[in-house]
Design an enzyme around this catalytic site. Structure first.
Site, mmCIF file in Angstrom:
data_model
loop_
_atom_site.group_PDB
_atom_site.id
_atom_site.type_symbol
_atom_site.label_atom_id
_atom_site.label_comp_id
_atom_site.label_asym_id
_atom_site.label_seq_id
_atom_site.Cartn_x
_atom_site.Cartn_y
_atom_site.Cartn_z
ATOM 1 N N GLU A 137 0.860 -1.186 0.000
ATOM 2 C CA GLU A 137 0.000 0.000 0.000
ATOM 3 C C GLU A 137 0.897 1.237 0.000
ATOM 4 O OE1 GLU A 137 -2.817 0.044 3.189
ATOM 5 O OE2 GLU A 137 -4.011 -1.570 2.329
ATOM 6 N N ARG B 99 -3.244 3.107 -25.475
ATOM 7 C CA ARG B 99 -3.150 2.250 -26.660
ATOM 8 C C ARG B 99 -4.330 1.300 -26.809
ATOM 9 N NH1 ARG B 99 3.000 0.259 -26.281
ATOM 10 N NH2 ARG B 99 2.635 0.799 -24.121
ATOM 11 N N ASP C 166 5.705 2.294 -38.506
ATOM 12 C CA ASP C 166 4.337 1.788 -38.718
ATOM 13 C C ASP C 166 3.429 2.965 -39.065
ATOM 14 O OD1 ASP C 166 3.815 3.111 -36.312
ATOM 15 O OD2 ASP C 166 3.716 1.273 -35.128
ATOM 16 N N LYS D 282 3.233 -2.291 -40.581
ATOM 17 C CA LYS D 282 3.516 -3.223 -39.480
ATOM 18 C C LYS D 282 2.337 -4.159 -39.252
ATOM 19 C CE LYS D 282 3.580 -1.883 -34.899
ATOM 20 N NZ LYS D 282 4.171 -1.153 -33.787
ATOM 21 N N ARG E 67 1.103 -6.681 -36.278
ATOM 22 C CA ARG E 67 1.431 -7.122 -34.919
ATOM 23 C C ARG E 67 0.749 -8.453 -34.628
ATOM 24 N NH1 ARG E 67 3.742 -5.417 -30.473
ATOM 25 N NH2 ARG E 67 4.124 -3.228 -30.929
ATOM 26 N N ASP F 113 9.372 7.285 -33.908
ATOM 27 C CA ASP F 113 8.094 6.739 -33.433
ATOM 28 C C ASP F 113 7.728 7.494 -32.161
ATOM 29 O OD1 ASP F 113 5.862 5.165 -33.395
ATOM 30 O OD2 ASP F 113 6.907 3.256 -33.193
ATOM 31 N N THR G 156 9.358 -3.443 -32.503
ATOM 32 C CA THR G 156 8.966 -2.748 -33.741
ATOM 33 C C THR G 156 10.214 -2.221 -34.445
ATOM 34 O OG1 THR G 156 6.855 -2.095 -32.787
ATOM 35 C CG2 THR G 156 7.644 -0.777 -34.651
#
Ligand code: R5P
Length: 290
Positions: free
Chosen positions: A36, A93, A167, A190, A192, A217, A225
């Site tokens: 915690e 993402r 990409d 690209k 994936r 990128d 990548t």
């Protein structure tokens, strides 16, 4: 106004405070044996606007709890306003339900932000299917880009460049930077297959043999990548390769893997690392002053 350095961005927060000529204070964060977190202000925040500076990397879920506790506590202590400066902001993402039953994190994180912070600044957020921050946040959300800083760096340090985006989504960085640098660019395709397996191909003819090849990128995470992109471009005759990214997440020894593949890596310091040579503090303070 007080700039608060949260645990992942203390150095950047100090630079921001200095440039704003504002008070700097560090958030005290302790972890209990059961994991915690305990968060404490080291300064009186009552009636102040506070700027929490926190990037999210490594233990991103702890970083989130820390920043949420910091905001909740600040309001409890009577602050005027809580601004979150998140040089790198996570969970953007996953912007659709790729498989049945999945959480769409981008919207969950947006709702959380609306609840806890009054305003948010993010550098180069990963926006793909959602085009603007106003689709994610109801609070005032500012989208900053490090592209001009990357342009300056390339103009000063790299002669005769050609810029490649690894990409489709990278065109916002690769193509835009290439236009400002005034050089040729191409975007790779690209596919994936998993978090660590991608295939990258180039469908455009472009002269790279006599050029300094630059990849750009928004982020490097595992580096797969770019490793695939480097492999493909080396087959086409690339020699000197530099990889630029705004956010150097660089997990699983990505930096070493890219260096072993013969590439130099340059990132900004939204996430501090051994390759973070481009400082974003002025970019942030210029926006905060407006
Ligand atoms: C994805 O669309 C991003 O722009 C990056 O290309 C990606 O997240 C990089 O991940 P990795 O370094 O793990 O291949």
């Amino acid at each position: 106004m007080i700039v608060i350095g949260c645990s992942k961005s203390k150095e950047l927060a100090k630079k921001i405070a200095k440039k704003l000529k504002a008070r700097y204070s560090e958030l005290i964060v302790k972890k209990f044996p059961d994991n915690e977190l305990k968060v404490r202000y080291n300064t009186n925040v009552k009636n102040q606007t506070i700027i929490l500076v926190q990037s999210f990397y490594g233990s991103i879920n702890d970083d989130l709890i820390e920043t949420i506790f910091a905001s909740y506590t600040a309001k409890d202590l009577g602050v005027k306003k809580v601004i979150l400066v998140a040089p790198y902001f996570p969970y953007l993402r996953q912007d659709k339900r790729f498989n049945p039953g999945e959480a769409v994190s981008i919207h969950i994180i947006g709702d959380l932000a609306d609840h806890f912070w009054d305003e948010i600044y993010i550098i180069d957020p990963h926006l793909h299917r959602e085009k603007t921050l106003s689709h994610i946040f109801k609070i005032k959300a500012h989208r900053l880009t490090a592209n001009p800083l990357i342009v300056d760096y390339i103009k000063k340090k790299i002669k005769n460049p050609v810029i490649i985006g690894p990409d489709w989504e990278s065109y916002k960085w690769a193509r835009k930077v290439a236009v400002k640098v005034g050089c040729e660019s191409a975007i790779m395709k690209k596919r994936r297959y998993s978090a660590r397996k991608v295939k990258v191909t180039l469908n455009k003819k472009i002269d790279i043999r006599s050029k300094n090849l630059i990849f750009i990128d928004d982020m490097i995470s595992t580096g797969h990548t770019l490793l695939e992109a480097i492999k493909a471009m080396k087959k086409l005759g690339a020699k000197k390769v530099t990889c630029f990214a705004v956010h150097g997440i660089l997990v699983e020894n990505a930096l070493q893997k890219l260096q072993r593949a013969g590439a130099k890596v340059i990132t900004t310091n939204t996430i501090p690392n051994k390759a973070s040579k481009i400082d974003v503090s002025s970019l942030i303070t210029n926006h905060l002053k407006n």
